[in-house]
Design an enzyme around this catalytic site. Structure first.
Site, mmCIF file in Angstrom:
data_model
loop_
_atom_site.group_PDB
_atom_site.id
_atom_site.type_symbol
_atom_site.label_atom_id
_atom_site.label_comp_id
_atom_site.label_asym_id
_atom_site.label_seq_id
_atom_site.Cartn_x
_atom_site.Cartn_y
_atom_site.Cartn_z
ATOM 1 N N HIS A 26 0.835 -1.202 0.000
ATOM 2 C CA HIS A 26 0.000 0.000 0.000
ATOM 3 C C HIS A 26 0.872 1.256 0.000
ATOM 4 O O HIS A 26 0.616 2.211 -0.721
ATOM 5 C CB HIS A 26 -0.940 -0.007 1.215
ATOM 6 C CG HIS A 26 -1.957 -1.114 1.132
ATOM 7 N ND1 HIS A 26 -3.272 -0.900 0.824
ATOM 8 C CD2 HIS A 26 -1.825 -2.459 1.266
ATOM 9 C CE1 HIS A 26 -3.920 -2.063 0.789
ATOM 10 N NE2 HIS A 26 -3.060 -3.022 1.066
ATOM 11 N N ASP A 124 -6.536 5.436 1.014
ATOM 12 C CA ASP A 124 -6.292 4.018 0.775
ATOM 13 C C ASP A 124 -7.624 3.254 0.831
ATOM 14 O O ASP A 124 -8.470 3.511 1.699
ATOM 15 C CB ASP A 124 -5.360 3.492 1.864
ATOM 16 C CG ASP A 124 -4.824 2.116 1.545
ATOM 17 O OD1 ASP A 124 -3.621 2.021 1.253
ATOM 18 O OD2 ASP A 124 -5.596 1.126 1.604
ATOM 19 N N VAL A 342 14.944 -6.755 -0.613
ATOM 20 C CA VAL A 342 15.755 -6.393 -1.783
ATOM 21 C C VAL A 342 14.942 -5.385 -2.587
ATOM 22 O O VAL A 342 13.719 -5.321 -2.446
ATOM 23 C CB VAL A 342 16.069 -7.590 -2.707
ATOM 24 C CG1 VAL A 342 16.793 -8.680 -1.975
ATOM 25 C CG2 VAL A 342 14.812 -8.132 -3.361
ATOM 26 N N TRP A 362 -0.576 -7.089 -6.364
ATOM 27 C CA TRP A 362 -0.781 -6.292 -7.578
ATOM 28 C C TRP A 362 0.441 -5.454 -7.959
ATOM 29 O O TRP A 362 0.760 -5.292 -9.133
ATOM 30 C CB TRP A 362 -2.044 -5.418 -7.465
ATOM 31 C CG TRP A 362 -2.308 -4.729 -8.768
ATOM 32 C CD1 TRP A 362 -2.261 -3.390 -9.014
ATOM 33 C CD2 TRP A 362 -2.588 -5.358 -10.032
ATOM 34 N NE1 TRP A 362 -2.513 -3.139 -10.347
ATOM 35 C CE2 TRP A 362 -2.710 -4.328 -10.988
ATOM 36 C CE3 TRP A 362 -2.735 -6.698 -10.446
ATOM 37 C CZ2 TRP A 362 -2.987 -4.590 -12.335
ATOM 38 C CZ3 TRP A 362 -3.012 -6.953 -11.783
ATOM 39 C CH2 TRP A 362 -3.135 -5.903 -12.712
ATOM 40 N N SER A 364 3.517 -6.219 -7.608
ATOM 41 C CA SER A 364 4.485 -7.096 -8.276
ATOM 42 C C SER A 364 4.089 -7.331 -9.728
ATOM 43 O O SER A 364 4.944 -7.354 -10.617
ATOM 44 C CB SER A 364 4.593 -8.432 -7.534
ATOM 45 O OG SER A 364 5.183 -8.223 -6.265
ATOM 46 N N GLU A 367 4.860 -4.225 -11.733
ATOM 47 C CA GLU A 367 6.307 -4.083 -11.917
ATOM 48 C C GLU A 367 6.826 -5.062 -12.975
ATOM 49 O O GLU A 367 7.689 -4.721 -13.786
ATOM 50 C CB GLU A 367 7.017 -4.297 -10.566
ATOM 51 C CG GLU A 367 6.782 -3.123 -9.620
ATOM 52 C CD GLU A 367 6.984 -3.431 -8.132
ATOM 53 O OE1 GLU A 367 6.696 -2.560 -7.307
ATOM 54 O OE2 GLU A 367 7.430 -4.559 -7.796
ATOM 55 N N ASP A 383 -6.767 -11.224 -2.915
ATOM 56 C CA ASP A 383 -7.008 -10.819 -4.307
ATOM 57 C C ASP A 383 -6.049 -11.478 -5.303
ATOM 58 O O ASP A 383 -6.132 -11.240 -6.504
ATOM 59 C CB ASP A 383 -6.875 -9.293 -4.411
ATOM 60 C CG ASP A 383 -5.533 -8.781 -3.901
ATOM 61 O OD1 ASP A 383 -4.845 -9.522 -3.166
ATOM 62 O OD2 ASP A 383 -5.162 -7.650 -4.241
HETATM 63 N N1 UDP Z 1 9.100 -5.497 -2.343
HETATM 64 C C1 UDP Z 1 10.441 -5.227 -2.502
HETATM 65 N N2 UDP Z 1 11.354 -6.039 -1.894
HETATM 66 C C2 UDP Z 1 11.010 -7.101 -1.141
HETATM 67 C C3 UDP Z 1 9.632 -7.399 -0.996
HETATM 68 C C4 UDP Z 1 8.699 -6.576 -1.601
HETATM 69 O O1 UDP Z 1 10.822 -4.260 -3.171
HETATM 70 O O2 UDP Z 1 11.911 -7.778 -0.631
HETATM 71 C C5 UDP Z 1 8.108 -4.573 -2.936
HETATM 72 C C6 UDP Z 1 7.559 -5.034 -4.264
HETATM 73 O O3 UDP Z 1 8.384 -4.593 -5.324
HETATM 74 C C7 UDP Z 1 6.184 -4.360 -4.293
HETATM 75 C C8 UDP Z 1 5.788 -4.342 -2.818
HETATM 76 O O4 UDP Z 1 6.987 -4.451 -2.071
HETATM 77 O O5 UDP Z 1 6.280 -3.030 -4.749
HETATM 78 C C9 UDP Z 1 4.891 -5.507 -2.442
HETATM 79 O O6 UDP Z 1 3.618 -5.301 -2.947
HETATM 80 P P1 UDP Z 1 2.748 -6.437 -3.660
HETATM 81 O O7 UDP Z 1 1.456 -5.793 -4.018
HETATM 82 O O8 UDP Z 1 3.502 -7.061 -4.770
HETATM 83 O O9 UDP Z 1 2.544 -7.564 -2.564
HETATM 84 P P2 UDP Z 1 2.181 -7.553 -0.985
HETATM 85 O O10 UDP Z 1 3.462 -7.342 -0.274
HETATM 86 O O11 UDP Z 1 1.168 -6.451 -0.747
HETATM 87 O O12 UDP Z 1 1.614 -8.916 -0.761
HETATM 88 N N1 UDP Z 2 -10.259 -4.629 0.976
HETATM 89 C C1 UDP Z 2 -11.240 -3.750 1.349
HETATM 90 N N2 UDP Z 2 -11.419 -3.467 2.667
HETATM 91 C C2 UDP Z 2 -10.663 -4.045 3.625
HETATM 92 C C3 UDP Z 2 -9.675 -4.956 3.255
HETATM 93 C C4 UDP Z 2 -9.496 -5.219 1.914
HETATM 94 O O1 UDP Z 2 -11.931 -3.229 0.521
HETATM 95 O O2 UDP Z 2 -10.867 -3.754 4.806
HETATM 96 C C5 UDP Z 2 -10.058 -4.947 -0.472
HETATM 97 C C6 UDP Z 2 -9.040 -4.110 -1.128
HETATM 98 O O3 UDP Z 2 -9.453 -3.984 -2.430
HETATM 99 C C7 UDP Z 2 -7.795 -4.919 -1.116
HETATM 100 C C8 UDP Z 2 -8.395 -6.265 -1.443
HETATM 101 O O4 UDP Z 2 -9.595 -6.265 -0.668
HETATM 102 O O5 UDP Z 2 -6.859 -4.447 -2.043
HETATM 103 C C9 UDP Z 2 -7.533 -7.447 -1.116
HETATM 104 O O6 UDP Z 2 -7.222 -7.441 0.237
HETATM 105 P P1 UDP Z 2 -6.044 -8.320 0.820
HETATM 106 O O7 UDP Z 2 -6.471 -8.856 2.114
HETATM 107 O O8 UDP Z 2 -5.594 -9.294 -0.191
HETATM 108 O O9 UDP Z 2 -4.916 -7.251 1.171
HETATM 109 P P2 UDP Z 2 -3.862 -6.487 0.216
HETATM 110 O O10 UDP Z 2 -3.437 -7.447 -0.849
HETATM 111 O O11 UDP Z 2 -4.572 -5.274 -0.328
HETATM 112 O O12 UDP Z 2 -2.733 -6.109 1.123
#
Ligand code: UDP
Ligand code: UDP
Ligand code: UDP
Length: 461
Positions: A26, A124, A342, A362, A364, A367, A383
């Site tokens: 986020h 957000d 990293v 999303w 990732s 990117e 998601d």
């Molecule tokens: N990321 C990074 N290095 C790490 C782990 C994550 O730069 O070691 C970054 C990645 O490039 C992305 C974000 O953290 O911009 C992770 O967001 P993503 O939506 O891919 O997955 P989430 O962490 O929310 O599951």
């Molecule tokens: N979401 C929402 N309200 C909440 C939590 C999640 O609307 O309180 C939605 C939001 O679109 C989010 C998606 O559900 O991006 C997927 O949530 P997830 O638990 O996978 O977390 P995220 O990948 O966003 O860190």
């Protein structure tokens, strides 16, 4: 010739407050949005919620602020959760979102102290039902930043229409979204199928509340989701929604650094597999070991970012403790494995990297599209399976297989290795990923990137 009034409007710098929630998934897109807005002559106030959950998030915010000193940071000190709410989930990020939501009544005084007054606030997605109650009486236009895919947004915006008929979750085999198609049960975020869960109740009330906002922002590209974006913009999915702005956000340079690039420099072009499940997803020890075996079996060198705990500050275990001495030895011969943060974009854009094993958070996915690296999708939570469908549908990559949600299936090393080879050897896939990158770059940051311009135009008016 344009009128003097129009010229004055073009020069005005709108003042925008950005309110991310928590988790690198986020914070990162919000910081990218901030940088894009600055480059378009906007004033930006960044509201950061404290205490911050992970070290990685603190680092991202402080490097951003030192690279962009013109940004005003407002620190928002949130209240601790009462014990009953704190017991509602095990997920530290869900709990942080809930704490921020419950503290938001304290935000009014920060917002009213800002000078010049705000032209807009960007909230957000996880905070929207609470922020709208603050900005409405203050008459501040409020925009939702939806940090996942447009496809996930289509489910989210349609959800309030169908949630009543989903009361008996055992009967749901799919959700048919007008203009989009069916989301099969297996791709629906699991907690949505638990109607009394915090996630499902939030999802429903947030979906209802969307109509109170002035606009929706999504970081996505036509090259990934053109049909979905078209259906959403034409109002086919759900009626009465505010306008949708899709903005392509470029990774910031300040995120660059460091060590693995040296190792990558010594590898052959397109030979390396990059493996990461994002910033907050830890695999079980058993699954980590199978993955290690799969990587070794694939025969390709690899960079593997391993997470053993969701929150970095709680992760004290050494690599060898996780992998065991024998596997540690095998892994070290073929690739590098790190437990630290990293710079993912830096790794992905390196010429040696030829494939990405990803959970499909999303950011990732976006990117991978930005750098044109093929994706082997291994969604684990929330998601991510819907995002994985976007990956497959756009041709950027393919789904690993019927690998279940996190913890449901132990995916064997043998199979992982086979799928990695498939990804690395598929010339067609590599070409398609390269095409997506080329098409995206023609638009993003260039003349075709209308979403951001339209948004700023609205704020200037
Ligand atoms: N990321 C990074 N290095 C790490 C782990 C994550 O730069 O070691 C970054 C990645 O490039 C992305 C974000 O953290 O911009 C992770 O967001 P993503 O939506 O891919 O997955 P989430 O962490 O929310 O599951
Ligand atoms: N979401 C929402 N309200 C909440 C939590 C999640 O609307 O309180 C939605 C939001 O679109 C989010 C998606 O559900 O991006 C997927 O949530 P997830 O638990 O996978 O977390 P995220 O990948 O966003 O860190
Ligand atoms: N989880 C994760 N990545 C995500 C979302 C959740 O690793 O993007 C983890 C989370 O840390 C928790 C588990 O999945 O350990 C189940 O979390 P969820 O919130 O789905 O269930 P709950 O904690 O509400 O029972």
């Amino acid at each position: 010739m344009s009128s003097p009034a129009a010229d004055a409007n073009d020069l005005r710098s709108p003042h925008v407050a950005l309110l991310p929630s928590s988790g690198a998934g986020h914070i990162t897109p919000f910081l990218r949005l901030a940088a894009s807005l600055l480059s378009q002559n906007c004033r930006v106030t960044l509201i950061t919620s404290h205490p911050i959950v992970t070290q990685a998030e603190s680092n991202l915010i402080s490097s951003f602020l030192s690279s962009f000193p013109q940004v005003t940071e407002k620190q928002f000190h949130i209240l601790p959760l009462d014990p009953a709410s704190a017991a509602s989930s095990k997920d530290p990020f869900f709990l942080q979102w809930e704490s921020i939501r419950r503290s938001l009544h304290l935000l009014s005084s920060i917002l009213s102290s800002l000078s010049p007054p705000l032209d807009a606030m960007v909230s957000d997605i996880t905070l929207i039902s609470s922020t709208i109650t603050i900005t409405k009486p203050m008459k501040i236009p409020n925009y939702v930043f939806f940090t996942s895919s447009a496809k996930m947004f289509s489910l989210f915006s349609y959800y309030s229409v169908v949630s009543e008929s989903l009361a008996d979750s055992t009967k749901i085999s799919e959700i048919k979204i007008p203009g989009i198609g069916a989301i099969p049960r297996s791709s629906i975020p699991p907690l949505l199928l638990v109607p009394e869960s915090l996630f499902a109740t939030m999802f429903k009330s947030d979906s209802d509340n969307l109509r109170q906002f002035d606009g929706i922002i999504i970081n996505t590209f036509d090259q990934l989701e053109s049909k979905t974006l078209k259906a959403l913009k034409a109002g086919e999915v759900a009626g009465g929604l505010p306008p949708l702005f899709n903005v392509g956000l470029i990774p910031n340079d300040f995120e660059r650094a460091e060590a693995v690039s040296k190792w990558l420099d010594a590898q052959l072009a397109k030979s390396v597999v990059y493996v990461s499940f994002g910033s907050r997803t830890a695999l079980s020890r058993e699954q980590i070991r199978e993955l290690g075996e799969g990587l070794v079996k694939s025969g390709y060198p690899f960079v593997w970012v391993m997470k053993d705990k969701a929150v970095d500050k709680e992760d004290g275990e050494k690599l060898e403790g996780v992998l065991g001495a024998e596997m540690m030895g095998e892994v070290k011969e073929k690739g590098i494995v790190v437990k630290e943060w990293v710079d993912q974009v830096e790794v992905l854009r390196h010429n040696s990297v030829g494939g990405f094993v990803s959970h499909c958070g999303w950011n990732s996915v976006v990117e991978a599209a930005w750098v044109g690296v093929p994706v082997l999708a291994w969604p684990l939570h929330g998601d991510q399976r819907i995002n994985g469908e976007v990956v497959q549908g756009s041709g950027l990559g393919f789904m690993g297989g019927n690998w279940g949600w996190s913890g449901q299936v132990l995916v064997k090393g043998e199979e992982i290795g086979r799928r990695i080879k498939e990804m690395m050897e598929d010339e067609g896939l590599r070409l398609r990923a390269g095409e997506i990158r080329d098409e995206v770059r023609k638009v993003v940051g260039g003349t075709g990137d209308d979403g951001l311009k339209q948004l700023i135009q609205k704020w200037r008016a």
